[in-house]
Design a protein around this motif. Structure first.
Motif, PDB file in Angstrom:
ATOM      1  N   UNK A 141      -2.415   9.586 -19.349  1.00 37.08           N
ATOM      2  CA  UNK A 141      -2.882   9.061 -18.060  1.00 37.08           C
ATOM      3  C   UNK A 141      -1.940   7.959 -17.596  1.00 37.08           C
ATOM      4  N   UNK A 142      -1.416   8.117 -16.391  1.00 35.79           N
ATOM      5  CA  UNK A 142      -0.554   7.104 -15.789  1.00 35.79           C
ATOM      6  C   UNK A 142      -1.104   6.771 -14.414  1.00 35.79           C
ATOM      7  N   UNK A 143      -0.719   5.619 -13.883  1.00 35.12           N
ATOM      8  CA  UNK A 143      -1.213   5.186 -12.572  1.00 35.12           C
ATOM      9  C   UNK A 143      -0.058   4.603 -11.766  1.00 35.12           C
ATOM     10  N   UNK A 144       0.103   5.089 -10.538  1.00 33.34           N
ATOM     11  CA  UNK A 144       1.125   4.511  -9.678  1.00 33.34           C
ATOM     12  C   UNK A 144       0.715   4.703  -8.224  1.00 33.34           C
ATOM     13  N   UNK A 145       1.325   3.929  -7.348  1.00 28.01           N
ATOM     14  CA  UNK A 145       0.986   4.024  -5.935  1.00 28.01           C
ATOM     15  C   UNK A 145       1.226   2.727  -5.209  1.00 28.01           C
ATOM     16  N   UNK A 146       0.593   2.605  -4.066  1.00 30.19           N
ATOM     17  CA  UNK A 146       0.873   1.510  -3.148  1.00 30.19           C
ATOM     18  C   UNK A 146       0.141   0.241  -3.578  1.00 30.19           C
ATOM     19  N   UNK A 147       0.849  -0.612  -4.288  1.00 29.63           N
ATOM     20  CA  UNK A 147       0.313  -1.899  -4.697  1.00 29.63           C
ATOM     21  C   UNK A 147      -0.602  -1.870  -5.904  1.00 29.63           C
ATOM     22  N   UNK A 206       4.044   0.002  -9.151  1.00 37.83           N
ATOM     23  CA  UNK A 206       4.037   0.075  -7.694  1.00 37.83           C
ATOM     24  C   UNK A 206       5.099   1.072  -7.223  1.00 37.83           C
ATOM     25  N   UNK A 207       4.896   1.578  -6.020  1.00 38.96           N
ATOM     26  CA  UNK A 207       5.855   2.516  -5.433  1.00 38.96           C
ATOM     27  C   UNK A 207       6.219   2.040  -4.032  1.00 38.96           C
ATOM     28  N   UNK A 208       7.260   2.591  -3.450  1.00 35.76           N
ATOM     29  CA  UNK A 208       7.497   2.357  -2.025  1.00 35.76           C
ATOM     30  C   UNK A 208       6.341   2.937  -1.202  1.00 35.76           C
ATOM     31  N   UNK A 209       6.246   2.510   0.039  1.00 32.70           N
ATOM     32  CA  UNK A 209       5.221   3.044   0.945  1.00 32.70           C
ATOM     33  C   UNK A 209       5.701   4.391   1.466  1.00 32.70           C
ATOM     34  N   UNK A 210       5.599   5.394   0.603  1.00 33.36           N
ATOM     35  CA  UNK A 210       6.115   6.728   0.913  1.00 33.36           C
ATOM     36  C   UNK A 210       5.152   7.736   0.305  1.00 33.36           C
ATOM     37  N   UNK A 211       4.094   8.036   1.064  1.00 36.31           N
ATOM     38  CA  UNK A 211       2.995   8.837   0.518  1.00 36.31           C
ATOM     39  C   UNK A 211       3.417  10.225   0.054  1.00 36.31           C
ATOM     40  N   UNK A 265      -3.861   4.140  -0.861  1.00 40.64           N
ATOM     41  CA  UNK A 265      -4.416   3.030  -0.094  1.00 40.64           C
ATOM     42  C   UNK A 265      -5.428   3.524   0.938  1.00 40.64           C
ATOM     43  N   UNK A 266      -5.055   3.747   2.184  1.00 32.97           N
ATOM     44  CA  UNK A 266      -6.006   4.154   3.217  1.00 32.97           C
ATOM     45  C   UNK A 266      -5.930   5.662   3.464  1.00 32.97           C
ATOM     46  N   UNK A 267      -7.089   6.285   3.644  1.00 31.68           N
ATOM     47  CA  UNK A 267      -7.166   7.736   3.747  1.00 31.68           C
ATOM     48  C   UNK A 267      -6.269   8.347   4.837  1.00 31.68           C
ATOM     49  N   UNK A 268      -6.159   7.746   6.038  1.00 30.88           N
ATOM     50  CA  UNK A 268      -5.289   8.368   7.047  1.00 30.88           C
ATOM     51  C   UNK A 268      -3.831   8.481   6.617  1.00 30.88           C
ATOM     52  N   UNK A 269      -3.411   7.649   5.651  1.00 32.72           N
ATOM     53  CA  UNK A 269      -2.022   7.722   5.189  1.00 32.72           C
ATOM     54  C   UNK A 269      -1.738   9.038   4.466  1.00 32.72           C
TER      55      UNK A 269
END
Length: 322
Positions: free
Chosen positions: A24-30, A49-54, A76-80
């Motif tokens: 199990x790993x975790x990554x994403x926006x912030x 953390x990752x760049x803001x690149x969904x 982060x936010x669903x519309x992204x």
């Protein structure tokens, strides 16, 4: 039992699952910034953390899942997720089928959704029905911290991609959470309140609105049963049908737009399989077909509230307000 917010319950589930399973790993926006305790315990190789690149985040998760890891990504936010639709829908959801079952894609996508913070239309948009309509994906949206923890543990262990929506308005609402390795199975609804006169079926924050409506209805002699779907896909059809068969009346409630929403599927299900049990027409309460306002009062007006739910139930039961 311990008291946690929904946000902290998600963190507890992540911690326990990362201890239990090294894949199990975790990554994403912030995520590494917001959940620094995970970085301290598991290191920067497993939490980052990752760049803001969904699209890149989701595509990386699909590749990682295909090689035997179990990624949990935070968009982060669903519309992204609009930026990651190809990776989520066209790859994550389809590749297990296209491989003839030779590969599995166990990944979880976290996204915040719904009213509560006044973040505006480009951040607040309930898009869960999009993914219910996408083959190969599972969709979850808890209404309380205990379910958030238990469902996330189940989602991480599942061999299919799971869309895990966190209701913004519930993130910091505390609730009791069982201690230990308590897993809530996907596709199993909960009877949040038993009743005999009308079924109120919902998910996310509007479950709480249904419970408030049920309390008000009890004062008028109307016994409302509240069904918390928890999972939108797989959908617990048996629980819905059992409730409506008992009560004969159905009000489906969700914050997302009523047009082509999950409520329409539930209404169709009941009309097809429990029509003879109905004593009154099915009622759907949902958000309007419009972008959400950033004004907090207007944002709240967008969401079906307890008064509207109770009024619909009163009409179905053929009684006047006292």
């Amino acid at each position: 039992m311990t008291t946690l917010t929904l946000y902290d319950a998600v963190g507890a589930a992540l911690t326990e699952e990362m201890r239990r399973d090294q894949t199990v790993i975790a990554f994403g926006e912030g995520i590494a910034t917001k959940r620094h305790d995970l970085v301290q315990e598991f290191g920067a190789l497993r939490v980052r953390n990752t760049p803001l690149a969904e699209g890149i985040i989701a595509g990386t998760a699909v590749g990682a899942a295909g090689t035997g890891l179990r990624p949990v990504i935070d968009l982060l936010f669903a519309p992204f997720m609009c930026y990651a639709m190809d990776e989520i829908v066209n790859s994550a959801g389809k590749l297990r089928f296209m491989s003839g079952g030779q590969f599995s894609f166990p990944l979880v996508t976290l996204a915040q959704t719904g009213a509560g913070w006044g973040v505006g239309a480009q951040h607040n948009h309930n898009v869960e029905a999009w993914f219910v309509h996408s083959p190969g994906l599972k969709v979850v949206m808890p209404s309380n911290p205990a379910d958030a923890k238990g469902l996330l543990k189940a989602a991480i262990r599942d061999d299919n991609p799971v869309m895990f929506f966190l209701d913004i308005g519930l993130l910091y609402v505390p609730g009791e959470v069982p201690a230990g390795d308590v897993v809530v199975p996907l596709g199993k609804a909960a009877v949040a309140r038993a009743g005999a006169d009308v079924s109120l079926v919902s998910y996310g924050k509007t479950v709480l609105h249904c419970l408030q409506a049920a309390e008000a209805l009890a004062g008028q002699g109307i016994s409302a049963e509240v069904i918390d779907l928890r999972s939108l896909k797989p959908l617990d059809e048996a629980a819905i049908l059992a409730s409506v068969t008992k009560t004969g009346r159905l009000v489906v409630v969700h914050e997302a737009s009523k047009l082509c929403g999950v409520g329409a599927e539930i209404a169709a299900l009941v009309a097809e399989q429990a029509f003879t049990a109905l004593k009154a027409p099915i009622v759907r309460l949902g958000g309007p077909d419009a972008p959400v306002a950033s004004s907090y009062p207007l944002e709240q007006a967008f969401v079906p509230q307890a008064d509207a739910i109770a009024a619909a139930a009163v009409r179905l039961c053929g009684r006047q307000r006292v």
